[in-house]
Design an enzyme around this catalytic site. Structure first.
Site, PDB file in Angstrom:
ATOM      1  N   CYS A 113       0.808  -1.404   0.043  1.00 21.80           N
ATOM      2  CA  CYS A 113       0.001  -0.012  -0.019  1.00 21.80           C
ATOM      3  C   CYS A 113       0.742   1.174   0.060  1.00 21.80           C
ATOM      4  CB  CYS A 113      -0.872   0.018   1.071  1.00 21.80           C
ATOM      5  SG  CYS A 113      -2.182  -1.503   0.895  1.00 21.80           S
ATOM      6  N   HIS A 249      -3.302   7.279   2.355  1.00 20.14           N
ATOM      7  CA  HIS A 249      -3.878   5.895   1.943  1.00 20.14           C
ATOM      8  C   HIS A 249      -5.070   5.618   2.200  1.00 20.14           C
ATOM      9  CE1 HIS A 249      -4.038   1.846   0.996  1.00 20.14           C
ATOM     10  NE2 HIS A 249      -3.657   1.434   2.022  1.00 20.14           N
ATOM     11  N   ASN A 279      -9.914  -0.104  -0.494  1.00 19.00           N
ATOM     12  CA  ASN A 279      -8.491  -0.116  -0.342  1.00 19.00           C
ATOM     13  C   ASN A 279      -7.956  -0.535  -1.730  1.00 19.00           C
ATOM     14  OD1 ASN A 279      -5.844  -0.426   0.145  1.00 19.00           O
ATOM     15  ND2 ASN A 279      -5.846  -1.473   2.308  1.00 19.00           N
TER      16      ASN A 279
HETATM   17  N1  ACO Z   1     -18.433  -8.647   8.593  1.00 18.96           N
HETATM   18  C1  ACO Z   1     -18.769  -8.892  10.031  1.00 18.96           C
HETATM   19  N2  ACO Z   1     -17.976  -9.084  10.861  1.00 18.96           N
HETATM   20  C2  ACO Z   1     -16.708  -9.265  10.665  1.00 18.96           C
HETATM   21  C3  ACO Z   1     -16.261  -9.054   9.367  1.00 18.96           C
HETATM   22  C4  ACO Z   1     -17.123  -8.651   8.267  1.00 18.96           C
HETATM   23  N3  ACO Z   1     -16.519  -8.311   7.122  1.00 18.96           N
HETATM   24  N4  ACO Z   1     -14.867  -9.172   9.554  1.00 18.96           N
HETATM   25  C5  ACO Z   1     -14.414  -9.430  10.707  1.00 18.96           C
HETATM   26  N5  ACO Z   1     -15.771  -9.653  11.499  1.00 18.96           N
HETATM   27  C6  ACO Z   1     -16.041  -9.852  12.947  1.00 18.96           C
HETATM   28  C7  ACO Z   1     -14.606 -10.641  13.572  1.00 18.96           C
HETATM   29  O1  ACO Z   1     -14.565 -12.012  13.302  1.00 18.96           O
HETATM   30  C8  ACO Z   1     -14.713 -10.529  14.980  1.00 18.96           C
HETATM   31  O2  ACO Z   1     -15.754 -10.937  15.540  1.00 18.96           O
HETATM   32  P1  ACO Z   1     -15.423 -11.606  17.094  1.00 18.96           P
HETATM   33  O3  ACO Z   1     -15.239 -10.539  17.895  1.00 18.96           O
HETATM   34  O4  ACO Z   1     -16.891 -12.323  17.124  1.00 18.96           O
HETATM   35  O5  ACO Z   1     -14.230 -12.482  16.820  1.00 18.96           O
HETATM   36  C9  ACO Z   1     -14.955  -8.760  14.884  1.00 18.96           C
HETATM   37  O6  ACO Z   1     -15.896  -8.687  13.628  1.00 18.96           O
HETATM   38  C10 ACO Z   1     -14.241  -7.773  15.012  1.00 18.96           C
HETATM   39  O7  ACO Z   1     -12.965  -8.140  14.333  1.00 18.96           O
HETATM   40  P2  ACO Z   1     -11.644  -7.309  14.318  1.00 18.96           P
HETATM   41  O8  ACO Z   1     -10.805  -7.538  13.389  1.00 18.96           O
HETATM   42  O9  ACO Z   1     -11.150  -7.242  15.639  1.00 18.96           O
HETATM   43  O10 ACO Z   1     -12.422  -5.800  13.667  1.00 18.96           O
HETATM   44  P3  ACO Z   1     -11.877  -4.415  13.737  1.00 18.96           P
HETATM   45  O11 ACO Z   1     -12.673  -3.438  14.463  1.00 18.96           O
HETATM   46  O12 ACO Z   1     -10.323  -4.510  13.831  1.00 18.96           O
HETATM   47  O13 ACO Z   1     -11.833  -3.875  12.121  1.00 18.96           O
HETATM   48  C11 ACO Z   1     -10.537  -4.179  10.322  1.00 18.96           C
HETATM   49  C12 ACO Z   1     -11.086  -4.909  11.225  1.00 18.96           C
HETATM   50  C13 ACO Z   1     -11.360  -3.141   9.372  1.00 18.96           C
HETATM   51  C14 ACO Z   1      -9.906  -5.116   9.138  1.00 18.96           C
HETATM   52  C15 ACO Z   1      -9.544  -2.949  10.743  1.00 18.96           C
HETATM   53  O14 ACO Z   1      -8.945  -3.980  11.572  1.00 18.96           O
HETATM   54  C16 ACO Z   1      -8.481  -2.326  10.051  1.00 18.96           C
HETATM   55  O15 ACO Z   1      -8.515  -1.589   9.242  1.00 18.96           O
HETATM   56  N6  ACO Z   1      -7.236  -2.740  10.045  1.00 18.96           N
HETATM   57  C17 ACO Z   1      -6.119  -2.121   9.228  1.00 18.96           C
HETATM   58  C18 ACO Z   1      -6.024  -2.548   7.856  1.00 18.96           C
HETATM   59  C19 ACO Z   1      -4.793  -1.733   7.172  1.00 18.96           C
HETATM   60  O16 ACO Z   1      -4.703  -0.505   7.382  1.00 18.96           O
HETATM   61  N7  ACO Z   1      -4.167  -2.396   6.312  1.00 18.96           N
HETATM   62  C20 ACO Z   1      -3.108  -1.645   5.904  1.00 18.96           C
HETATM   63  C21 ACO Z   1      -3.017  -1.402   4.527  1.00 18.96           C
HETATM   64  S1  ACO Z   1      -3.403  -3.128   3.497  1.00 18.96           S
HETATM   65  C22 ACO Z   1      -2.079  -3.466   2.760  1.00 18.96           C
HETATM   66  O17 ACO Z   1      -0.910  -3.127   3.004  1.00 18.96           O
HETATM   67  C23 ACO Z   1      -2.233  -4.583   1.803  1.00 18.96           C
END
Ligand code: ACO
Length: 322
Positions: A113, A249, A279
């Site tokens: 990214c 980003h 993204n």
């Molecule tokens: N729909 C519904 N529920 C979901 C989904 C979905 N699509 N995805 C995950 N969940 C659930 C999980 O199973 C979890 O359930 P549980 O509590 O029963 O176990 C719950 O939602 C919370 O999951 P988390 O992963 O803790 O959710 P979070 O609030 O952290 O959000 C996200 C996830 C959006 C991925 C976030 O962590 C994020 O944006 N991370 C950073 C991403 C990023 O910046 N990446 C860098 C660039 S990408 C690259 O370089 C390729």
């Protein structure tokens, strides 16, 4: 002093739009969850016969046109991508052929990214040292090809697209500074754990997928992007109030808002495309730049801060006068 300066921008998104409601039919998710956790409402997906180079070509042609030049005027091509068409030749060489340019240096940069920020940093140095006069710098991705469409924790996040700029030598500023970083010790928090020399079977079977410990990536991303804002401002002896636009980003609205808060920048001075693009990895920053240039928000002479964070981990920023 010689600067490099953006003289044209371009962007391209494939026609097909995949909404959160479409995803509700594919995996156990909801529009409400995706919007509240990420800010994403829809993303564009490349057609089966569209490659990363196809997207890059459209964005490049727009940037060349916007700069008022012809492809022959380009003497350096850098493509930032994590989803190249082939193992080799590089997507930059394939793009060079499409544009019917011959002889200039052309290569890909892989920083996931952060790829476009890395590519811009490299092109800036080529131009400042006199090694190139006019660079085509592209971020282009078909992330949909490395997403497991059965994995709700990743498939809702990514989209396809391409953004491009023409960067050229100028006596007027220009890019003021670039800051590039990486820490490979985070290799397993965000990865596609397959390639040509390890797990090639997964690659051959089309099962090389993005794996992410989203929560942990989130925390490191917020802290790291906060630090790079400080580093960039300090390096230029600049006050927060002197930044006109943040072009981040586009991974997650909450990460972007945290960076804007750090800058004390109102959200109407932050270019946001994450809702419509998702993204798009290396394409996200140049796509956002192109949107805001074309709709007239960003004007000549304004100070722009671009930043990104991604797999590696890699992170970086570019401060520039547009
Ligand atoms: N729909 C519904 N529920 C979901 C989904 C979905 N699509 N995805 C995950 N969940 C659930 C999980 O199973 C979890 O359930 P549980 O509590 O029963 O176990 C719950 O939602 C919370 O999951 P988390 O992963 O803790 O959710 P979070 O609030 O952290 O959000 C996200 C996830 C959006 C991925 C976030 O962590 C994020 O944006 N991370 C950073 C991403 C990023 O910046 N990446 C860098 C660039 S990408 C690259 O370089 C390729």
């Amino acid at each position: 002093m010689k600067y490099s300066r953006i003289s044209g921008t371009g962007g391209y998104l494939p026609d097909r739009i995949l909404t959160n409601h479409d995803l509700e039919q594919m995996v156990d998710t909801s529009d409400e969850w995706i919007v509240s956790r990420t800010g994403i409402r829809e993303r564009h997906i490349a057609a089966d016969d569209q490659s990363t180079c196809d997207l890059a070509e459209q964005a490049a042609l727009q940037a060349i046109d916007a700069a008022g030049i012809t492809a022959d005027d380009v003497d350096l091509i850098i493509v930032a991508t994590t989803t190249p068409d082939r193992v080799f030749p590089s997507t930059a060489c394939l793009l060079q052929q499409r544009l019917d340019i011959h002889g200039c240096a052309a290569f890909d940069v892989q920083a996931v990214c952060t790829g476009f920020i890395y590519a811009l940093g490299v092109a800036d140095k080529f131009i400042r040292t006199g090694s190139a006069g006019r660079a085509l710098v592209v971020g282009a991705e078909t992330m949909s090809r490395i997403v497991d469409w059965n994995d709700r924790s990743t498939c809702v996040l990514f989209g396809d697209g391409a953004g491009a700029v023409i960067l050229e030598a100028s006596d007027e500023p220009g890019i003021l500074s670039t800051h590039l970083h990486a820490d490979g010790s985070y290799e397993n928090l965000l990865t596609v754990n397959a390639g040509v020399s390890i797990h090639p079977d997964a690659l051959m079977a089309g099962k090389a997928y993005v794996e992410m410990k989203g929560n942990e990536v989130f925390k490191v991303a917020v802290n790291t992007l906060g630090r790079i804002v400080d580093e960039t401002l300090e390096a230029n002896d600049l006050d927060k109030s002197e930044v006109d636009w943040l072009i981040p980003h586009q991974a997650n609205t909450r990460i972007i808002e945290a960076t804007a808060r750090k800058l004390k920048l109102p959200m109407d001075h932050v270019v946001m495309t994450v809702a419509e693009h998702g993204n798009t990895s290396a394409a996200s920053v140049p796509l956002a730049l192109d949107v805001a240039v074309r709709d007239g928000r960003i004007r000549r002479g304004e100070t722009l801060l671009m930043e990104a964070f991604g797999g590696g981990f890699t992170w970086g920023s570019v401060l520039m006068k547009y």
